[in-house]
Design a protein around this motif. Sequence first.
Motif, PDB file in Angstrom:
ATOM      1  N   UNK A 153       0.836  -1.209   0.000  1.00  0.00           N
ATOM      2  CA  UNK A 153       0.000   0.000   0.000  1.00  0.00           C
ATOM      3  C   UNK A 153       0.871   1.260   0.000  1.00  0.00           C
ATOM      4  N   UNK A 154       1.933   1.267   0.796  1.00  0.00           N
ATOM      5  CA  UNK A 154       2.843   2.427   0.834  1.00  0.00           C
ATOM      6  C   UNK A 154       3.513   2.636  -0.512  1.00  0.00           C
ATOM      7  N   UNK A 155       3.981   1.541  -1.113  1.00  0.00           N
ATOM      8  CA  UNK A 155       4.627   1.629  -2.425  1.00  0.00           C
ATOM      9  C   UNK A 155       3.654   2.184  -3.469  1.00  0.00           C
ATOM     10  N   UNK A 156       2.426   1.674  -3.435  1.00  0.00           N
ATOM     11  CA  UNK A 156       1.422   2.137  -4.394  1.00  0.00           C
ATOM     12  C   UNK A 156       1.116   3.617  -4.202  1.00  0.00           C
ATOM     13  N   UNK A 157       0.888   4.019  -2.951  1.00  0.00           N
ATOM     14  CA  UNK A 157       0.531   5.413  -2.681  1.00  0.00           C
ATOM     15  C   UNK A 157       1.683   6.366  -2.997  1.00  0.00           C
ATOM     16  N   UNK A 158       2.910   5.940  -2.779  1.00  0.00           N
ATOM     17  CA  UNK A 158       4.068   6.783  -3.096  1.00  0.00           C
ATOM     18  C   UNK A 158       4.297   6.862  -4.598  1.00  0.00           C
ATOM     19  N   UNK A 159       3.813   5.884  -5.335  1.00  0.00           N
ATOM     20  CA  UNK A 159       4.026   5.860  -6.791  1.00  0.00           C
ATOM     21  C   UNK A 159       3.022   6.725  -7.556  1.00  0.00           C
ATOM     22  N   UNK A 160       1.936   7.075  -6.919  1.00  0.00           N
ATOM     23  CA  UNK A 160       0.893   7.849  -7.615  1.00  0.00           C
ATOM     24  C   UNK A 160       1.382   9.259  -7.888  1.00  0.00           C
TER      25      UNK A 160
END
Length: 160
Positions: A153-160
């Motif tokens: 979830x952190x990786x996804x949110x930081x990638x947006x």
Amino acid sequence: MNEVAAHDVPARLWEIFLEFLLVGATSFGGGTVAYQRILMVEKKRWLSEDEFMASLAIGQTMPGLNAVNLAVLCGDRLRGAAGALIAAIALLIPGCTFVLLVGIFYLNQTDRHLANILLGGVAAAATGMLSAITYRIGKKQLTQLKSLTIVIASFYLMSI
């Protein structure tokens, strides 16, 4: 488990300088705290695992970069105020020098295409290095569903 730091043999100021200079040079862009842990706990045994974690916790409460705060705390523990100053300066020299040189290069380029390619390469290398260090430190937590979910979830949110 009895963890003992090698406090009986005090570190020399030049040794502190060289080791933190190497950490600063190899961890530019990310993973500095992980490299500091490898240096202080595994390689030099200047701190025990518990001492490192306590220093990291204290460093996180102080203003500024965690890596610099950790260097100051470790340097202070090893050689007092002189050790703290030497460790912080040595850690910062490689990154500051690189950013200064790239900035000068960037400003002097009429066509900034080459500079943009260089900076893109640095960003890619830093991402790979940070990923490798994160895996090395957190591989035990990645086997737990809750922790793995938070990482994704952190990786996804930081990638947006």
